[in-house]
Write a protein that holds these residues in place. Structure first.
Motif, short mmCIF file in Angstrom:
data_model
loop_
_atom_site.label_atom_id
_atom_site.label_comp_id
_atom_site.label_asym_id
_atom_site.label_seq_id
_atom_site.Cartn_x
_atom_site.Cartn_y
_atom_site.Cartn_z
N ASP A 159 0.85 -1.16 0.00
CA ASP A 159 0.00 0.00 0.00
C ASP A 159 0.90 1.23 0.00
O ASP A 159 1.78 1.36 0.86
N VAL A 160 0.72 2.13 -0.95
CA VAL A 160 1.50 3.36 -1.04
C VAL A 160 0.53 4.53 -1.03
O VAL A 160 -0.48 4.52 -1.73
N ALA A 218 3.15 0.97 3.17
CA ALA A 218 2.88 -0.04 4.20
C ALA A 218 2.85 -1.41 3.56
O ALA A 218 2.40 -1.57 2.42
N VAL A 219 3.34 -2.38 4.30
CA VAL A 219 3.26 -3.77 3.89
C VAL A 219 2.57 -4.52 5.02
O VAL A 219 2.80 -4.23 6.20
N SER A 220 1.68 -5.44 4.65
CA SER A 220 0.95 -6.17 5.69
C SER A 220 0.73 -7.61 5.27
O SER A 220 0.83 -7.96 4.09
N TYR A 221 0.44 -8.42 6.28
CA TYR A 221 0.15 -9.83 6.05
C TYR A 221 -1.09 -10.19 6.87
O TYR A 221 -1.17 -9.85 8.05
N VAL A 276 -0.80 -8.20 10.45
CA VAL A 276 0.45 -7.61 10.94
C VAL A 276 0.92 -6.64 9.86
O VAL A 276 0.93 -7.00 8.68
N SER A 277 1.29 -5.41 10.26
CA SER A 277 1.70 -4.44 9.24
C SER A 277 2.86 -3.58 9.72
O SER A 277 3.08 -3.40 10.91
N SER A 291 2.12 -2.55 13.65
CA SER A 291 0.82 -2.79 14.27
C SER A 291 0.33 -4.21 14.04
O SER A 291 0.70 -4.87 13.07
N VAL A 292 -0.49 -4.64 14.97
CA VAL A 292 -1.26 -5.88 14.86
C VAL A 292 -2.70 -5.46 15.02
O VAL A 292 -3.06 -4.81 16.01
#
Length: 172
Positions: A1-2, A31-34, A46-47, A62-63
């Motif tokens: 995400d940009v 941001a990168v998240s899973y 999780v990011s 963050s979680v």
């Protein structure tokens, strides 16, 4: 995400003890998240976010949307966010720690609790709620809310409410 952001501040504001002056601000972040699948007993997101923040930098870990199914009736939803902000006129770290718990007595009756600590304004909040759908479309709620200032020199109790609400569906 940009993200590409632009803010115009007509009045200064203070966050984390640092004042952001009036002006226009271009800043970008990524941001990168899973996501862990919701079909599992343990799920969530999780990011990591990194980028610019006004005339400085921000890093956030963050979680969120986490859920631990302890039993079929009881679940806990922990989350937290830690942000480190470095600005030309100061640096600060903010933390938001939250936990929500739900217990289902039956498909039409449950209790939930939300507890939250926010380091930016140094508050601890709690919200306890009981909901009963006594007839389809008709509900009874009991809610207790409490917010406290956790600073040693703070005002202590900031807000407290006890609410009872009952709705009744009328069919014509």
């Amino acid at each position: 995400d940009v993200n590409k952001n632009f803010d115009v501040l007509s009045v200064p504001f203070t966050i984390g003890g640092v004042t952001i002056p009036v002006g226009g601000y271009n800043y970008n972040d990524a941001a990168v998240s899973y996501n862990f699948g919701q079909q599992r007993r343990l799920s969530g997101n999780v990011s990591l976010q990194r980028g610019q923040y006004y005339n400085g930098d921000i890093t956030t870990v963050s979680v969120s949307q986490a859920r631990v199914s302890i039993t079929t009736r009881l679940s806990v939803e922990p989350s937290f966010s830690v942000s480190r902000v470095d600005l030309p006129n100061g640096s600060f770290t903010t933390r938001v720690i939250r936990s929500r718990s739900d217990y289902g007595f039956s498909p039409r009756m449950f209790a939930s609790a939300l507890l939250q600590y926010n380091s930016a304004d140094r508050t601890f909040s709690s919200n306890l709620r009981y909901r009963w759908e006594y007839r389809p479309g008709s509900e009874f709620f009991v809610v207790w809310t409490d917010e406290r200032d956790t600073r040693p020199t703070g005002i202590g109790l900031r807000n407290r409410a006890f609410v009872i609400k009952m709705t009744r569906l009328l069919r014509f």
